[in-house]
Design a protein around this motif. Structure first.
Motif, mmCIF file in Angstrom:
data_model
loop_
_atom_site.group_PDB
_atom_site.id
_atom_site.type_symbol
_atom_site.label_atom_id
_atom_site.label_comp_id
_atom_site.label_asym_id
_atom_site.label_seq_id
_atom_site.Cartn_x
_atom_site.Cartn_y
_atom_site.Cartn_z
ATOM 1 N N ASP A 34 6.778 -23.902 162.467
ATOM 2 C CA ASP A 34 7.445 -25.124 162.367
ATOM 3 C C ASP A 34 7.760 -25.450 161.137
ATOM 4 O OD1 ASP A 34 7.578 -27.754 163.525
ATOM 5 O OD2 ASP A 34 6.280 -28.345 162.244
ATOM 6 N N TRP A 37 11.125 -24.010 160.578
ATOM 7 C CA TRP A 37 12.131 -24.297 161.588
ATOM 8 C C TRP A 37 12.662 -25.649 161.058
ATOM 9 C CZ3 TRP A 37 10.945 -29.328 164.178
ATOM 10 C CH2 TRP A 37 12.139 -29.499 164.950
ATOM 11 N N SER A 59 6.376 -22.359 173.746
ATOM 12 C CA SER A 59 7.303 -23.509 173.548
ATOM 13 C C SER A 59 6.390 -24.834 173.426
ATOM 14 C CB SER A 59 8.345 -23.733 174.807
ATOM 15 O OG SER A 59 9.167 -22.740 174.985
ATOM 16 N N ALA A 120 14.539 -30.045 170.081
ATOM 17 C CA ALA A 120 14.439 -28.597 169.757
ATOM 18 C C ALA A 120 14.929 -28.023 170.984
ATOM 19 C CB ALA A 120 13.361 -28.016 168.973
ATOM 20 N N ILE A 122 15.120 -23.954 172.523
ATOM 21 C CA ILE A 122 14.521 -22.565 172.535
ATOM 22 C C ILE A 122 15.190 -21.537 173.507
ATOM 23 C CG2 ILE A 122 12.443 -21.124 172.668
ATOM 24 C CD1 ILE A 122 10.844 -23.589 171.820
ATOM 25 N N TYR A 124 15.569 -17.883 174.656
ATOM 26 C CA TYR A 124 15.399 -16.343 174.940
ATOM 27 C C TYR A 124 16.151 -15.405 175.864
ATOM 28 C CZ TYR A 124 12.023 -12.420 176.222
ATOM 29 O OH TYR A 124 11.562 -11.428 176.532
ATOM 30 N N MET A 251 14.942 -20.565 168.038
ATOM 31 C CA MET A 251 14.611 -22.257 168.169
ATOM 32 C C MET A 251 15.414 -22.896 167.068
ATOM 33 S SD MET A 251 10.749 -23.509 167.803
ATOM 34 C CE MET A 251 10.336 -25.231 167.702
ATOM 35 N N TRP A 252 16.117 -23.959 167.518
ATOM 36 C CA TRP A 252 16.838 -24.728 166.653
ATOM 37 C C TRP A 252 16.666 -26.255 166.789
ATOM 38 C CZ3 TRP A 252 18.555 -22.503 171.124
ATOM 39 C CH2 TRP A 252 19.244 -23.087 171.944
ATOM 40 N N ARG A 274 15.792 -20.747 178.931
ATOM 41 C CA ARG A 274 15.801 -21.845 177.765
ATOM 42 C C ARG A 274 14.719 -22.844 178.100
ATOM 43 N NH1 ARG A 274 17.774 -26.473 177.078
ATOM 44 N NH2 ARG A 274 18.864 -27.210 175.043
ATOM 45 N N GLN A 276 13.332 -26.721 176.224
ATOM 46 C CA GLN A 276 13.580 -27.662 175.151
ATOM 47 C C GLN A 276 12.628 -28.569 174.841
ATOM 48 O OE1 GLN A 276 17.201 -29.426 176.758
ATOM 49 N NE2 GLN A 276 16.324 -30.551 178.016
#
Length: 284
Positions: A34, A37, A59, A120, A122, A124, A251-252, A274, A276
């Protein structure tokens, strides 16, 4: 686990090593992820082998999950785990298994057309094509900080409508109609500049360009200002390019980062899962 951190050779982005996120994470590891990020806005963890339940468990370490937005087909692609969105060009039995196909996905943030967007995203990678399909991420804190003085003044107090009708590949979502007049765009209204409630940092908050409209302006003036903002925000100096490998997990920060995708050969396969993280901030 001993997590090592490597900053990308770019304004944002961090690669984290020494992590197997298929296993339950200790709180100290969640905190380290975290922190990375929050500091660098995008994190990359390579070499993962995740089932859908394992992706969901990872997640949820970072908050409650937001379900995917509506898609052109009107039902979840992953019916067993509807919190997971499938991003893919693969067609099985005459029907796409996921969203967005093989074309370009324009610069955007996810689901900013709702009042409280996800904080956020995520993503994969299960299958990737041999070339193409790269994803780019751009730092909107830096974009705002370097905005020319005339544009900074022009965006003060302005709000834009974020279009809900189409996805980032330009496909019309089920239940929506084409927008012919941007003043009739359906979607949430957000300020063009977001202030982070924890740090006070300001970021451009643009959503995506098609069908956007700045409330109260003449259409021509709105179009001109939006064009200028997008030209500035999409500069290479704010961004980095990620070339995918199978097993990559990214992860953004969805509230401070734009992303886009290159097209790729439609005869190859690309399958991403994905999730979120639900936001709790009405953007202001």
């Amino acid at each position: 686990m001993t997590i090592s951190v490597r900053y990308m050779d770019a304004p944002i982005g961090t690669e984290l090593k020494g992590i197997d996120v298929s296993q339950p994470l200790a709180q100290k590891d969640v905190d380290a992820i975290d922190e990375a990020w929050r500091k660098r806005l995008v994190i990359l963890i390579r070499g993962q082998r995740l089932s859908d339940p394992q992706l969901l468990a990872f997640s949820r370490c970072f908050g409650e999950l937001d379900p995917p937005g509506s898609n052109p087909y009107g039902e979840p692609f992953n019916k067993e785990f509807p919190e997971i969105n499938v991003i893919s060009n693969v067609v099985e039995n005459g029907r796409p298994v996921g969203n967005l196909g093989a074309g370009e996905a324009v610069w955007h943030a996810d689901m900013t057309y709702i009042d409280v967007p996800p904080k956020a995203g995520i993503l994969y990678a299960l299958e990737v094509p041999p070339t193409g399909g790269n994803t780019y991420f751009a730092d909107m804190y830096a974009a705002y900080a370097t905005l020319p003085a005339d544009l900074k003044k022009a965006v003060e107090g302005k709000h834009a409508i974020h279009d809900a009708s189409r996805n980032s590949a330009g496909l019309l979502r089920k239940g929506y109609r084409d927008v012919n007049d941007v003043r009739e765009t359906v979607g949430a209204r957000h300020p063009l500049v977001r202030t982070d409630p924890e740090t006070g940092r300001k970021a451009l908050f643009l959503g995506r360009r098609p069908n956007a409209y700045i409330v109260g302006m003449e259409v021509a003036e709105s179009e001109a200002l939006l064009d200028a903002l997008w030209e500035h925000a999409a500069q290479r100096q704010f961004a980095f390019c990620h070339e995918w490998r199978a097993g990559d997990l990214l992860m953004w920060n969805n509230l401070a980062v734009l992303h886009r995708r290159d097209p790729f050969d439609a005869n190859t396969r690309r399958v991403m899962h994905r999730t979120q993280i639900k936001g709790h901030e009405r953007v202001a």
